[in-house]
Design a protein around this motif. Sequence first.
Motif: not given
Length: 233
Positions: A131-152
């Motif tokens: 994953f790549i994370e910037i201040n609670q924003f996460t880009l998941h590299l394997t699942s091709m998802e992005m997440a912020f706080q409790d949202s995916v």
Amino acid sequence: MKRIYLVEDDPKIANLLKGYLEKYEYIVTIVEVFDKIMEEFKENDPHLVLLDINLPRYDGFYWCRKIRSISNCPIVFLSARDSGMDQVMAMENGGDDYITKPFDFDVIQAKIKSIIRRIYGEYAVTRQVDFIEINQFTLHLTSMEMAFQDSVVALTKNEFILLKEFVEHENQVLSRTHLLEILWDDEHFVDDNTLSVNITRIRKKLEDIGIKSCIQTVRGAGYKFVNTWSSTL
């Protein structure tokens, strides 16, 4: 010196354990505000977390999941709960080990030493960052998802390719030509409209999870990915 973040709500146990581990040259930080464990975790950037299960408001399983969403830092549970189900839940929520109370300080030290040696020392295996994370924003590299706080949110292949490029080049202007080149493959023709459509979709999905205006148009040059959400946290 390795840093340890100790999340324990019994001040006596926490201070005794801190004093003991510091004799072995660990830097131990005890949790200060139980509602701000993630903020303290990021600030301390520990090599290992010691985590109690019974904590104020949210339990250790919750905080383990939150830490796991942004970090592979090893987590060792410390708990008076000795049932097999609790230990199973600890592992399933991302824990690396489980020590029951009352515990022997020498056993804790030995387990910490073993885990740190395995993860960071002579027995360490190179881990692929997922994953790549910037201040609670996460880009998941394997699942091709992005997440912020409790949202995916799931991303299409092209959306993922573009967003990964933006995140890896934060605050840098990327030209439309460059972005078209990284979308190009041997099987699909990619035109300028395809790029515009995908950027519009990414912006919409970012807004859906609470992030606005982070992909900015730079007239005559291209686009720039900017952290616009920190001030809202």
